[in-house]
Scaffold this motif. Structure first.
Motif, mmCIF file in Angstrom:
data_model
loop_
_atom_site.group_PDB
_atom_site.id
_atom_site.type_symbol
_atom_site.label_atom_id
_atom_site.label_comp_id
_atom_site.label_asym_id
_atom_site.label_seq_id
_atom_site.Cartn_x
_atom_site.Cartn_y
_atom_site.Cartn_z
ATOM 1 N N LEU A 140 24.150 54.522 12.146
ATOM 2 C CA LEU A 140 23.360 55.645 11.636
ATOM 3 C C LEU A 140 21.885 55.270 11.674
ATOM 4 C CD1 LEU A 140 25.219 57.081 8.514
ATOM 5 C CD2 LEU A 140 24.665 58.275 10.622
ATOM 6 N N ARG A 141 21.149 55.886 12.582
ATOM 7 C CA ARG A 141 19.712 55.602 12.694
ATOM 8 C C ARG A 141 18.948 56.594 11.821
ATOM 9 N NH1 ARG A 141 16.971 54.928 18.062
ATOM 10 N NH2 ARG A 141 15.646 53.609 16.756
ATOM 11 N N LEU A 142 18.886 56.293 10.531
ATOM 12 C CA LEU A 142 18.271 57.203 9.576
ATOM 13 C C LEU A 142 17.146 56.542 8.778
ATOM 14 C CD1 LEU A 142 21.505 58.916 8.164
ATOM 15 C CD2 LEU A 142 20.029 59.689 10.031
ATOM 16 N N LYS A 143 16.600 55.440 9.299
ATOM 17 C CA LYS A 143 15.502 54.789 8.603
ATOM 18 C C LYS A 143 14.213 55.595 8.765
ATOM 19 C CE LYS A 143 17.179 50.021 8.692
ATOM 20 N NZ LYS A 143 16.856 48.628 9.068
ATOM 21 N N LEU B 133 21.134 62.530 14.672
ATOM 22 C CA LEU B 133 22.134 63.259 13.885
ATOM 23 C C LEU B 133 22.084 62.739 12.456
ATOM 24 C CD1 LEU B 133 25.236 63.259 16.281
ATOM 25 C CD2 LEU B 133 23.441 64.990 16.071
ATOM 26 N N ASN B 134 22.107 63.643 11.478
ATOM 27 C CA ASN B 134 22.151 63.202 10.086
ATOM 28 C C ASN B 134 23.589 62.934 9.675
ATOM 29 O OD1 ASN B 134 23.347 65.697 9.385
ATOM 30 N ND2 ASN B 134 21.333 66.648 9.076
ATOM 31 N N ALA B 135 23.779 62.504 8.442
ATOM 32 C CA ALA B 135 25.118 62.094 7.989
ATOM 33 C C ALA B 135 26.128 63.233 8.050
ATOM 34 C CB ALA B 135 25.031 61.540 6.569
ATOM 35 N N SER C 96 24.209 57.437 16.099
ATOM 36 C CA SER C 96 23.734 58.777 15.744
ATOM 37 C C SER C 96 22.529 59.184 16.570
ATOM 38 C CB SER C 96 23.355 58.821 14.248
ATOM 39 O OG SER C 96 22.230 57.987 13.992
ATOM 40 N N HIS C 97 21.921 58.230 17.267
ATOM 41 C CA HIS C 97 20.734 58.497 18.068
ATOM 42 C C HIS C 97 20.639 57.421 19.134
ATOM 43 C CE1 HIS C 97 17.067 60.637 18.837
ATOM 44 N NE2 HIS C 97 16.260 59.642 18.528
ATOM 45 N N GLY C 98 19.832 57.630 20.155
ATOM 46 C CA GLY C 98 19.674 56.632 21.199
ATOM 47 C C GLY C 98 18.942 55.414 20.689
ATOM 48 N N ALA D 44 21.144 60.297 1.472
ATOM 49 C CA ALA D 44 21.227 60.468 2.921
ATOM 50 C C ALA D 44 22.647 60.262 3.435
ATOM 51 C CB ALA D 44 20.267 59.510 3.614
ATOM 52 N N LEU D 45 23.467 59.514 2.709
ATOM 53 C CA LEU D 45 24.834 59.205 3.140
ATOM 54 C C LEU D 45 25.884 60.056 2.454
ATOM 55 C CD1 LEU D 45 24.592 55.307 3.044
ATOM 56 C CD2 LEU D 45 24.452 56.765 5.072
ATOM 57 N N GLN D 46 25.491 60.866 1.516
ATOM 58 C CA GLN D 46 26.437 61.585 0.665
ATOM 59 C C GLN D 46 27.451 62.402 1.459
ATOM 60 O OE1 GLN D 46 24.567 63.902 -2.399
ATOM 61 N NE2 GLN D 46 26.479 64.853 -3.068
#
Length: 450
Positions: free
Chosen positions: A223-226, A277-279, A360-362, A310-312
């Motif tokens: 998950l690339r959500l930083k 993509l989000n969670a 979730s992302h490149g 963000a992970l919920q």
């Protein structure tokens, strides 16, 4: 071995992560003082050669991930081979994100198995150890994109003969994607064979993988959500005004951080499939592809921007979301606290052993994982089709059954099947697409028939 006296001992701070070489062309007087610097090895025609050039790698790890680190070493070995030089075991430099003047030197051997690295490459390049006890002056020489072996020889040898000592920066992803076949094979050899993690890290990563597999197969999810991913992609988190305002402010005040397409709004980027993509979207995707609610989902990487919020959505759909911190027993991770590269290495090992990997992302990590999984037997790797998924995510009129059917159809060709490196439109990195250069012909024909 004594340090050559003509190497300066000051370190110039730089405003961005870099990868540098130190190429040493010993003079006769230097060779007389340090005769062991003159290294002999056999080339491909089994003739003895005398190597007068030495390449020293200093890699600054401030904002670099493990995959970028690995790829830089791969590029460096190829350049060493092109120049018929000898490689000095790399030194990894970690500064405090430029908050002060201190630089801590970390040994290559704390992450990678040096002896294995040397043995694996002994027929291709000579690798020697040299203990670094000082700091270095840094001279940046920017390389153009897509450089050829001829350019490397012309430019580097000229500079070496002129000054004797040269430190180069900014070489990552500068080599041509269409190198000669033997160079392509060498890239794969370095990436997939020579760069083996030290036994303590490898064994702990294998333990984590076994603890997952004892229960059932598992999905590895990157998950690339930083925060930096949201900023650089030019997208918003969707977590609400508080978080989106933080990201928007950084994007507006520091536009140079955006990857590209500055004229696009965040909405346009999202509709073009350029956003991570989000969670919630990831949860819907893997559910549509057939993952049961009881599936084990191993989450790769650190904490996302927004934390638990963000992970919920993912955790609500898949309660068995697991991290290395949850798998570890008391004291197992203690040696690697504040060592991001070692932590990333553990994630790499566990992910490589997973039944499915999905980013979730490149990014560099996804490319490294996909290439390695292809190389070891085309293990399933789901590459989300962001552009086609955007409309589906926002279409509330279709049923869940129809959503699943469309998702499976969209991704039927994006699940790790053999995929050639070269296409009609572009040439890609052999580390991410090892077919056909790095795969045996018999294996490729078998895969094509199956």
């Amino acid at each position: 071995m004594a340090r050559p006296r003509n190497i300066k001992s000051s370190f110039i701070k730089t405003p961005y992560p870099f990868f540098t070489f130190l190429l040493v062309s010993p003079f006769t007087s230097l060779l007389n003082k340090v005769p062991s610097l003159r290294i002999h090895m056999l080339d491909s025609s089994s003739r003895p050669r005398s190597y007068l050039f030495f390449i020293f790698l200093l890699i600054l790890l401030s904002l670099l991930g493990l995959s970028v680190l690995r790829n830089q070493i791969v590029d460096a070995v190829v350049i060493v081979r092109i120049l018929e030089a000898a490689l000095i075991v790399p030194v990894l430099a970690v500064d405090q994100v430029w908050k002060d003047e201190s630089v801590v030197y970390s040994e290559f051997s704390k992450i990678f198995d040096v002896d294995h690295f040397k043995r694996t490459l002994q027929a291709d390049v000579r690798v020697v150890s040299y203990q670094i006890r000082t700091k270095f002056s840094v001279l940046f020489t920017q390389m153009p994109d897509n450089v050829s072996p001829i350019w490397i020889c012309t430019k580097f040898l000229k500079e070496l003969n002129r000054g004797g000592v040269l430190i180069l920066g900014g070489i990552y992803s500068k080599l041509s994607k269409n190198l000669p076949l033997d160079r392509q094979k060498l890239r794969c050899k370095v990436a997939f064979h020579a760069l083996r993690f030290v036994s303590l890290i490898q064994e702990l990563g294998n333990k984590f993988a076994r603890r997952l597999w004892i229960k059932r197969p598992y999905i590895a999810l990157h998950l690339r959500l930083k925060k930096d991913v949201w900023v650089r992609s030019g997208c918003l988190t969707g977590l609400g005004p508080e978080h989106d305002d933080i990201i928007r402010k950084i994007q507006e005040t520091q536009p140079k951080l955006l990857n590209d397409r500055l004229n696009m709004t965040n909405v346009q980027r999202r509709l073009a499939g350029l956003c991570p993509l989000n969670a919630l979207q990831v949860a819907r995707l893997i559910k549509a592809l057939g993952a049961p609610r009881t599936a084990q989902v191993y989450r790769v990487g650190g904490e996302p921007f927004g934390g638990a919020q963000a992970l919920q959505s993912l955790v609500e759909e898949f309660p068995n979301v697991i991290t290395k911190e949850m798998l570890a027993r008391e004291g197992e991770l203690s040696p690697y606290i504040n060592r991001s590269s070692a932590m990333a290495a553990l994630d790499y090992i566990v992910s490589l052993s997973s039944d499915v990997f999905l980013p979730s992302h490149g990014g560099n990590k996804g490319a490294s994982y996909s290439g390695h999984r292809a190389y070891v037997g085309h293990r399933k790797f789901v590459k989300p089709n962001h552009k086609e998924m955007v409309g589906l995510f926002e279409n509330t009129s279709i049923s869940e059954a129809m959503f699943r059917s469309i998702v499976k159809k969209i991704h039927s060709r994006y699940q790790g099947q053999p995929e050639k490196r070269t296409t009609k439109r572009s040439s890609r990195d052999v580390i991410a697409y090892p077919v056909p250069e790095c795969m045996c012909r018999h294996g490729i024909k078998s895969l094509q028939r199956s």
